[in-house]
Design an enzyme around this catalytic site. Structure first.
Site, PDB file in Angstrom:
ATOM      1  N   LYS A 193       0.856  -1.191   0.000  1.00 56.75           N
ATOM      2  CA  LYS A 193       0.000   0.000   0.000  1.00 56.75           C
ATOM      3  C   LYS A 193       0.885   1.231   0.000  1.00 56.75           C
ATOM      4  CE  LYS A 193      -1.506   2.972   2.519  1.00 56.75           C
ATOM      5  NZ  LYS A 193      -1.713   4.318   1.909  1.00 56.75           N
ATOM      6  N   GLY A 224      -4.502   3.377  -1.979  1.00 56.65           N
ATOM      7  CA  GLY A 224      -5.664   3.871  -1.252  1.00 56.65           C
ATOM      8  C   GLY A 224      -5.249   4.666  -0.043  1.00 56.65           C
ATOM      9  N   GLY A 226      -4.762   5.634   4.036  1.00 55.10           N
ATOM     10  CA  GLY A 226      -4.246   4.943   5.204  1.00 55.10           C
ATOM     11  C   GLY A 226      -5.322   4.483   6.154  1.00 55.10           C
ATOM     12  N   VAL A 229      -7.423   1.455   3.525  1.00 53.77           N
ATOM     13  CA  VAL A 229      -6.625   0.306   3.086  1.00 53.77           C
ATOM     14  C   VAL A 229      -5.558  -0.057   4.118  1.00 53.77           C
ATOM     15  CG1 VAL A 229      -5.032  -0.517   1.312  1.00 53.77           C
ATOM     16  CG2 VAL A 229      -7.047   0.797   0.664  1.00 53.77           C
ATOM     17  N   GLY A 230      -4.813   0.939   4.595  1.00 51.95           N
ATOM     18  CA  GLY A 230      -3.761   0.655   5.561  1.00 51.95           C
ATOM     19  C   GLY A 230      -4.300   0.022   6.828  1.00 51.95           C
ATOM     20  N   GLU A 268       9.875   1.859  10.822  1.00 53.22           N
ATOM     21  CA  GLU A 268      10.932   2.838  10.571  1.00 53.22           C
ATOM     22  C   GLU A 268      10.245   4.190  10.600  1.00 53.22           C
ATOM     23  OE1 GLU A 268      12.741   5.582   8.989  1.00 53.22           O
ATOM     24  OE2 GLU A 268      12.960   4.508   7.094  1.00 53.22           O
ATOM     25  N   CYS A 302      13.791  11.111   6.847  1.00 54.05           N
ATOM     26  CA  CYS A 302      13.701  10.762   8.264  1.00 54.05           C
ATOM     27  C   CYS A 302      15.070  10.669   8.915  1.00 54.05           C
ATOM     28  CB  CYS A 302      12.937   9.455   8.439  1.00 54.05           C
ATOM     29  SG  CYS A 302      13.601   8.086   7.480  1.00 54.05           S
ATOM     30  N   GLU A 398      10.524  16.719  15.001  1.00 50.91           N
ATOM     31  CA  GLU A 398      10.888  16.571  13.591  1.00 50.91           C
ATOM     32  C   GLU A 398      10.164  17.633  12.759  1.00 50.91           C
ATOM     33  OE1 GLU A 398      11.679  12.722  10.793  1.00 50.91           O
ATOM     34  OE2 GLU A 398       9.705  12.842  11.716  1.00 50.91           O
TER      35      GLU A 398
END
Length: 491
Positions: A193, A224, A226, A229-230, A268, A302, A398
């Site tokens: 995905k 799709g 998150g 689908v996620g 990650e 990242c 971040e």
């Protein structure tokens, strides 16, 4: 927007030579890739070019039924794929590699269009590095299956099963190769995905799988959202492992949701990496390299070194060097060679970066290097921020934009304290008078990867984080082992 007439012409020629459907635009996609064929989705979403703020493509928006079909296909394909011996599996995957390499220029163009990465960055940091990783990952399959003996036990590693590969928008093709190719090479089957902002390079990987005649169900693609689908993939009882890259907040949700079905998770996540300059180091080289790393991909990396820690006596010198080098970085049209920074990926990302910088300035920070940038897309100038407290938001959180924070330290112990005083631990750098001193200091840092004196990135070495930067490892042998289970056989 395109990457120029030569690239478009090359793409058209490549489309023809690869047997592409001439009636379908390469960027207008409306299907999922399931069980070796394309399945039309009921809905599609627009894909925006962040340099122009104009829609240029479409992608399928899959639903629960599509996810169910993809997971079912992956489950059915798993046993026969896992049972293949290494040479047979490798031969199939080398065909996939060859088909992907044929699409190199299309992958570059997709990355420029959907990420906004400058064409040089797209080619080198996104596509060519990913192709190298694909090659070296498959190289790990050369030779016999490793077998370990402990006393009267034979220790073997076996594929974990069906893997959900959920990838971010900042390095879409690179991250998909890290996850999906390694999982398939380990003998797993995959449901991928991609991020909804940047799904098009994933389509090219699926095109290559189809052309290479990868066995049906081994690689499936379900674009799709998150939360649709996620979420379904993370909670699906037939998914054995979720490999996710994204924000720490979403990663925590993924881990919690996956726990209900006791599935393994590889995360990650975010980073706030420190580049530490020790007494006796080459300050000019350290500063220039740190600026380049902080600004790579417009700061949307990242593992970027976003905190520069220098001896307090050399703080002003470091700031001046950083501002000078930042001023030489061209911001603009990502299709033009030589441009260093393109736009941020979205309006949301632009607002986040602008908000953090504004709050830092309001809190008394010096914000240096601001200059005009194109106003058509989501551009942001590369900035140097200093005169901040170590607990300030911009030091601890971040930014995910082209912003480098410079702080002074009072010696090695203070530098180690500052570097480790972070919720994150993904990457970092040490600059020292000699390698031995640098390595000794690197061992004091609570982070998954440290470069000493600008050492080169190693695609064979494991990559992953400590603390809220996640867990699990990618790249090389360790990346393959992430997708395996350990079995002891007593004889």
């Amino acid at each position: 927007m395109s990457t120029g007439t030569e690239t478009v012409g090359a793409r058209a020629a490549a489309d023809a030579s690869l047997g592409a459907d001439p009636t379908r635009s390469l960027w207008q996609r409306d299907a999922a890739f399931i069980d070796g064929s394309w399945r039309i989705a009921a809905q599609t979403d627009e894909i925006e070019d962040p340099a122009t703020r104009q829609a240029f493509g479409r992608s399928a928006r899959c639903d629960d039924g599509t996810v169910e079909a993809a997971v079912r296909a992956a489950r059915t394909a798993f046993d026969p794929w896992a049972a293949r011996d290494r040479p047979d599996r490798l031969a199939v995957l080398r065909r996939w590699q060859s088909e992907v390499e044929l699409r190199r220029e299309m992958l570059v163009e997709a990355t420029v269009l959907e990420v906004g990465a400058p064409v040089d960055v797209a080619r080198e940091a996104h596509v060519d590095l990913a192709l190298e990783i694909m090659r070296t990952t498959l190289d790990e399959l050369e030779g016999p299956e490793p077998v370990e003996r402990i006393g009267n036990s034979i220790i073997v590693r076996e594929p974990v099963g069906v893997v959900a590969s959920i990838t971010p928008w900042n390095y879409p093709f690179y991250q998909l190769v890290l996850k999906a190719v390694a999982a398939v090479a380990a003998g797993c089957t995959v449901v991928a995905k991609p991020a909804e902002l940047t799904p098009l390079s994933a389509y090219l990987l699926a095109d290559a799988a189809e052309a290479a005649q990868l066995p049906r169900g081994v690689f499936n693609l379900v674009p799709g959202r998150g939360d649709e689908v996620g979420e379904r993939l993370v909670t699906h009882p037939e998914v054995d492992l979720v490999s996710f890259t994204g924000s720490t907040a979403v990663g925590a949700h993924v881990a919690a949701a996956a726990a209900a079905t006791i599935k393994r998770v590889c995360l990650e996540l975010g980073g706030k990496s420190a580049s530490v300059v020790l007494d006796g180091a080459d300050l000019a080289t350290a500063v220039r390299t740190t600026v380049d790393m902080a600004m790579l991909n417009s700061g949307q990396t990242c593992s970027a070194w976003t905190r520069l820690l220098v001896p307090v006596a050399r703080l002003e010198e470091a700031v001046e060097l950083a501002v000078e080098h930042t001023g030489a970085l061209e911001v603009g049209d990502p299709t033009r060679p030589g441009v260093a920074l393109g736009p941020l990926a979205s309006a949301r990302q632009q607002a986040q970066v602008e908000g953090m910088v504004a709050r830092a300035r309001a809190g008394g920070a010096r914000v240096l290097g601001a200059r005009p940038v194109p106003d058509r897309g989501y551009f942001h100038p590369p900035l140097i921020v200093t005169d901040v407290d170590e607990d300030d938001e911009i030091v601890r959180d971040e930014v995910f934009g082209p912003v480098l924070v410079v702080l002074g330290h009072g010696g090695d112990d203070d530098a180690a304290r500052l570097a480790n005083d972070s919720d994150y631990g993904l990457a970092g750098a040490v600059w020292a008078a000699d390698t031995e001193t640098g390595v000794a200091f690197a061992r004091r840092l609570r982070t998954g990867q440290v470069d000493v004196n600008g050492a080169a990135f190693n695609v064979h070495a494991p990559f992953g984080g400590f603390k809220k930067s996640g867990y699990g490892r990618e790249l090389g042998r360790y990346g393959l082992e992430e997708f395996t289970e350990i079995k002891s056989i007593q004889v």
